[in-house]
Write a protein that holds these residues in place. Sequence first.
Motif, PDB file in Angstrom:
ATOM      1  N   PRO A  17       0.785  -1.032   0.128  1.00 32.96           N
ATOM      2  CA  PRO A  17      -0.037   0.025  -0.105  1.00 32.96           C
ATOM      3  C   PRO A  17       0.800   1.391  -0.003  1.00 32.96           C
ATOM      4  O   PRO A  17       0.367   2.365  -0.361  1.00 32.96           O
ATOM      5  N   ASP A  18       2.146   1.483   0.461  1.00 29.86           N
ATOM      6  CA  ASP A  18       2.891   2.468   0.540  1.00 29.86           C
ATOM      7  C   ASP A  18       4.334   2.284  -0.139  1.00 29.86           C
ATOM      8  O   ASP A  18       5.194   2.051   0.691  1.00 29.86           O
ATOM      9  N   PRO A  19       4.431   1.987  -1.537  1.00 32.33           N
ATOM     10  CA  PRO A  19       5.866   1.621  -2.012  1.00 32.33           C
ATOM     11  C   PRO A  19       6.910   2.652  -1.582  1.00 32.33           C
ATOM     12  O   PRO A  19       8.086   1.870  -1.213  1.00 32.33           O
ATOM     13  N   ASP A  20       6.625   3.818  -1.543  1.00 33.75           N
ATOM     14  CA  ASP A  20       7.659   4.903  -1.160  1.00 33.75           C
ATOM     15  C   ASP A  20       8.560   4.592   0.261  1.00 33.75           C
ATOM     16  O   ASP A  20       9.614   4.564   0.682  1.00 33.75           O
ATOM     17  N   ARG A  21       7.431   4.176   1.116  1.00 40.00           N
ATOM     18  CA  ARG A  21       8.043   3.860   2.501  1.00 40.00           C
ATOM     19  C   ARG A  21       8.853   2.718   2.520  1.00 40.00           C
ATOM     20  O   ARG A  21       9.874   2.688   3.199  1.00 40.00           O
ATOM     21  N   VAL A  22       8.278   1.582   1.794  1.00 45.78           N
ATOM     22  CA  VAL A  22       9.169   0.370   1.533  1.00 45.78           C
ATOM     23  C   VAL A  22      10.531   0.634   0.921  1.00 45.78           C
ATOM     24  O   VAL A  22      11.423  -0.039   1.197  1.00 45.78           O
ATOM     25  N   LEU A  23      10.507   1.395  -0.135  1.00 48.38           N
ATOM     26  CA  LEU A  23      11.754   1.677  -0.762  1.00 48.38           C
ATOM     27  C   LEU A  23      12.710   2.360  -0.091  1.00 48.38           C
ATOM     28  O   LEU A  23      13.985   2.155  -0.035  1.00 48.38           O
ATOM     29  N   ALA A  24      12.259   3.231   0.883  1.00 47.41           N
ATOM     30  CA  ALA A  24      13.170   4.017   1.794  1.00 47.41           C
ATOM     31  C   ALA A  24      13.638   2.948   2.774  1.00 47.41           C
ATOM     32  O   ALA A  24      15.051   3.014   3.022  1.00 47.41           O
ATOM     33  N   ILE A  25      12.911   1.818   3.099  1.00 44.07           N
ATOM     34  CA  ILE A  25      13.567   0.979   4.167  1.00 44.07           C
ATOM     35  C   ILE A  25      14.464   0.188   3.149  1.00 44.07           C
ATOM     36  O   ILE A  25      15.872  -0.269   3.789  1.00 44.07           O
ATOM     37  N   ILE A  26      14.231  -0.089   1.897  1.00 38.91           N
ATOM     38  CA  ILE A  26      15.245  -0.915   1.229  1.00 38.91           C
ATOM     39  C   ILE A  26      16.499  -0.083   0.914  1.00 38.91           C
ATOM     40  O   ILE A  26      17.674  -0.777   0.983  1.00 38.91           O
ATOM     41  N   ALA A  27      16.401   1.116   0.681  1.00 36.79           N
ATOM     42  CA  ALA A  27      17.683   1.990   0.282  1.00 36.79           C
ATOM     43  C   ALA A  27      18.459   1.933   1.519  1.00 36.79           C
ATOM     44  O   ALA A  27      19.878   1.869   1.508  1.00 36.79           O
ATOM     45  N   ASP A  28      17.872   1.809   2.714  1.00 33.59           N
ATOM     46  CA  ASP A  28      18.818   1.880   4.100  1.00 33.59           C
ATOM     47  C   ASP A  28      19.417   0.366   4.196  1.00 33.59           C
ATOM     48  O   ASP A  28      20.518   0.393   5.001  1.00 33.59           O
ATOM     49  N   SER A  29      18.703  -0.571   3.851  1.00 32.02           N
ATOM     50  CA  SER A  29      19.195  -1.675   3.998  1.00 32.02           C
ATOM     51  C   SER A  29      20.046  -2.521   3.046  1.00 32.02           C
ATOM     52  O   SER A  29      20.743  -3.478   3.287  1.00 32.02           O
ATOM     53  N   LEU A  30      19.969  -2.086   1.786  1.00 27.49           N
ATOM     54  CA  LEU A  30      20.741  -2.611   0.790  1.00 27.49           C
ATOM     55  C   LEU A  30      22.123  -2.602   0.880  1.00 27.49           C
ATOM     56  O   LEU A  30      22.984  -1.334   1.202  1.00 27.49           O
ATOM     57  N   ARG A  31      22.870  -3.583   0.745  1.00 31.40           N
ATOM     58  CA  ARG A  31      24.406  -3.672   1.178  1.00 31.40           C
ATOM     59  C   ARG A  31      25.151  -3.308  -0.220  1.00 31.40           C
ATOM     60  O   ARG A  31      24.550  -3.509  -1.643  1.00 31.40           O
ATOM     61  N   PRO A  32      26.096  -2.971  -0.243  1.00 33.69           N
ATOM     62  CA  PRO A  32      27.044  -2.585  -1.556  1.00 33.69           C
ATOM     63  C   PRO A  32      27.211  -3.438  -2.564  1.00 33.69           C
ATOM     64  O   PRO A  32      27.233  -3.083  -3.853  1.00 33.69           O
ATOM     65  N   ASP A  33      27.043  -4.934  -2.020  1.00 32.59           N
ATOM     66  CA  ASP A  33      27.356  -5.903  -3.196  1.00 32.59           C
ATOM     67  C   ASP A  33      26.080  -6.338  -3.575  1.00 32.59           C
ATOM     68  O   ASP A  33      26.071  -7.642  -4.397  1.00 32.59           O
ATOM     69  N   GLN A  34      24.652  -5.631  -3.326  1.00 33.81           N
ATOM     70  CA  GLN A  34      23.540  -6.422  -3.768  1.00 33.81           C
ATOM     71  C   GLN A  34      23.082  -5.603  -4.648  1.00 33.81           C
ATOM     72  O   GLN A  34      23.066  -4.290  -4.793  1.00 33.81           O
ATOM     73  N   ARG A  35      22.027  -6.130  -5.555  1.00 31.16           N
ATOM     74  CA  ARG A  35      21.271  -5.473  -6.370  1.00 31.16           C
ATOM     75  C   ARG A  35      19.689  -5.941  -5.921  1.00 31.16           C
ATOM     76  O   ARG A  35      19.671  -7.209  -5.720  1.00 31.16           O
TER      77      ARG A  35
END
Length: 355
Positions: free
Chosen positions: A259-277
Amino acid sequence: MTIPTEPIGSIPRPAYLLAGLGDFAEGRIDAEALAALEARALAETISRFEETGSPVLTDGEQGKQSFATYPLAGSDSLAPDGVVIPFADGHTRQLPKLTAGPFRYQRYADEYLTRAKKATEKPVKQAVIAASAIGLVYPPDGIEGYSQEQFLADLVDEAAADIRRSLDAGADSVQIDFTEGRLSLKLDPSGGLLRSFVELNNRVLDRFTDEERQKIGVHTCPGGDQDSVHSLDVDYADLLPTLFQLKTGRVYVQLASEPDPDRVLAIIADSLRPDQRVFVGVVDPIDPVVETAEQVRDRVLTAARHLPPDRLGTCDDCGFSPFADDTSTSRDIAFAKIAARVEGTRLAAEALGLS
């Protein structure tokens, strides 16, 4: 550079294959006849996949009755009364229960991959089930003479072999299905069960080199069976930071139905490691309405506001029919959604100046 796009896995089986599965279960046809039906369904599925323009294919799991229990098919050390998984609409799925050790896979995923690769020149990815899901078959009260520690050691060996065999057989990538990750937070809101799942799966991933792990991904979703889910009400904020601790180079995240993709994307951006896509879901297999390419494009552009384009990919939210008896979505709708994902991703890459 462009934006990669990949399917998650399962495609609804054609009616003749579903009928054949029923006939086989009732003893009206033999294994050879069923295999012929599966081969026909695989060939048709690969052909239709190619028609969508998808740069990467799967076998559609036409030869699996369940994405979760394919390694167990044929085992004589199972009872039917295992863990029950409830879905929001009231229906359930039940895992089997292990009755004796030592634990061994009866079937490995490279069997499906090898068949699919013979049917196409395009890259083929292979889905495997997470060790943490198979781990649920060990009974809570244990097995006499076969400890849980022994079971987990055997399970790690088998799950690692499942991935290794697919890589060695030429998989473009190997996707670990981890739908139980989000569900674990309903069973244990403290996150302890989730952390134990991640720890177990990382024991498997430790068997691979950094380079190999770039070809291994993990998929999370809230379940998708008979147009229902089991854990969409679990907050992604409780799952994603721990999920991204898995030692994979790729992470496939259900997003189109959030329901709130922007919120989820912000969490992903904070969690994504440098070696991950991260591959974000841009079509919803449960929604009967086929997305337009423009809708998909806009979802990708939303993701690109949060994530660097060189760390971004797209996917379906979930498989379209992870259990063979799920007929809630037609093959025509599934392939139409895949075609929209492919074209919409292309449009987004064009809008971002990447192609």
